[in-house]
Design a protein around this motif. Structure first.
Motif, PDB file in Angstrom:
ATOM      1  N   CYS A  61       0.781  -1.123   0.041  1.00 28.77           N
ATOM      2  CA  CYS A  61       0.101  -0.033  -0.101  1.00 28.77           C
ATOM      3  C   CYS A  61       0.871   1.336   0.216  1.00 28.77           C
ATOM      4  O   CYS A  61       2.299   1.276   0.543  1.00 28.77           O
ATOM      5  N   ILE A  62       0.243   2.532  -0.623  1.00 25.34           N
ATOM      6  CA  ILE A  62       1.014   3.552  -0.486  1.00 25.34           C
ATOM      7  C   ILE A  62       0.111   4.757  -0.236  1.00 25.34           C
ATOM      8  O   ILE A  62      -1.007   4.836  -0.630  1.00 25.34           O
ATOM      9  N   THR A  66      -2.548   7.448 -11.505  1.00 27.97           N
ATOM     10  CA  THR A  66      -2.270   6.048 -11.665  1.00 27.97           C
ATOM     11  C   THR A  66      -1.146   5.701 -10.415  1.00 27.97           C
ATOM     12  O   THR A  66      -0.397   6.327  -9.994  1.00 27.97           O
ATOM     13  N   VAL A  67      -1.328   4.313 -10.065  1.00 25.26           N
ATOM     14  CA  VAL A  67      -0.470   3.642  -9.005  1.00 25.26           C
ATOM     15  C   VAL A  67       0.142   2.566  -9.664  1.00 25.26           C
ATOM     16  O   VAL A  67      -0.704   1.708 -10.524  1.00 25.26           O
ATOM     17  N   TYR A  68       1.261   2.241  -9.533  1.00 25.15           N
ATOM     18  CA  TYR A  68       1.820   1.075 -10.181  1.00 25.15           C
ATOM     19  C   TYR A  68       2.682   0.081  -8.839  1.00 25.15           C
ATOM     20  O   TYR A  68       2.884   0.488  -7.856  1.00 25.15           O
ATOM     21  N   LEU A  69       2.668  -1.168  -9.684  1.00 23.70           N
ATOM     22  CA  LEU A  69       3.172  -2.106  -8.848  1.00 23.70           C
ATOM     23  C   LEU A  69       4.275  -2.824  -9.357  1.00 23.70           C
ATOM     24  O   LEU A  69       3.967  -3.561 -10.385  1.00 23.70           O
ATOM     25  N   ARG A 120      11.260  -7.518  -3.364  1.00 18.90           N
ATOM     26  CA  ARG A 120      10.922  -7.912  -4.722  1.00 18.90           C
ATOM     27  C   ARG A 120       9.902  -7.014  -5.487  1.00 18.90           C
ATOM     28  O   ARG A 120      10.064  -6.776  -6.825  1.00 18.90           O
ATOM     29  N   PHE A 121       8.653  -6.453  -4.604  1.00 16.18           N
ATOM     30  CA  PHE A 121       8.060  -5.668  -5.322  1.00 16.18           C
ATOM     31  C   PHE A 121       8.154  -4.012  -4.673  1.00 16.18           C
ATOM     32  O   PHE A 121       8.760  -3.810  -3.843  1.00 16.18           O
ATOM     33  N   THR A 122       7.720  -3.044  -5.667  1.00 16.96           N
ATOM     34  CA  THR A 122       7.944  -1.810  -5.386  1.00 16.96           C
ATOM     35  C   THR A 122       6.685  -1.155  -5.869  1.00 16.96           C
ATOM     36  O   THR A 122       6.093  -1.251  -6.760  1.00 16.96           O
ATOM     37  N   ILE A 123       6.141  -0.158  -4.945  1.00 18.47           N
ATOM     38  CA  ILE A 123       4.811   0.360  -5.127  1.00 18.47           C
ATOM     39  C   ILE A 123       5.014   1.985  -5.384  1.00 18.47           C
ATOM     40  O   ILE A 123       6.052   2.489  -4.676  1.00 18.47           O
TER      41      ILE A 123
END
Length: 128
Positions: free
Chosen positions: A50-51, A78-81, A67-70
């Protein structure tokens, strides 16, 4: 019509990468904290990341840390993962959700939280 639309899912080999997008229409995402959730076949939905509204607070599930970056681009609504080093256990439907919180520096990735808006999901399959 207020809508969240996820995109970017697909089939990827273990070790590969994907970038998911969550685009809003009908409302301004910069007023919302955003969460990414996923649901694997036969399992309950779980929070992934979450952000906060400003991007200053970012949280990750232990299973995806490192491994993941939000991230978010409020200008593009827009939001990215960004997902890297994918493993088969990352397979599932990925959803983004939005909620307004009482403080700027807050986000929630609890799947039981009553988020205001949900997308319909995008499927990620990690398989060789």
């Amino acid at each position: 019509q207020l809508q969240l639309v996820e995109s970017g899912g697909g089939l990827v080999q273990p070790g590969g990468s994907l970038r998911l997008s969550c685009a809003a229409s009908g409302f301004t995402l910069n007023n919302y904290g955003i969460g990414w959730f996923r649901q694997a076949p036969g399992k309950e939905r779980e929070g992934v990341s979450c952000i906060s509204r400003s991007g200053g607070i970012r949280k990750y599930a232990d299973s995806v840390k490192g491994r993941f970056t939000i991230s978010r681009d409020n200008a593009k609504n827009t939001v990215y993962l960004q997902m890297s080093s994918l493993i088969p256990e990352d397979t599932g439907d990925y959803y983004c959700a939005a909620a307004r919180f009482p403080v700027l520096a807050m986000c929630v990735m609890d799947a039981a939280y009553d988020m205001e808006h949900w997308g319909e999901g995008t499927l990620v399959t990690v398989s060789s």
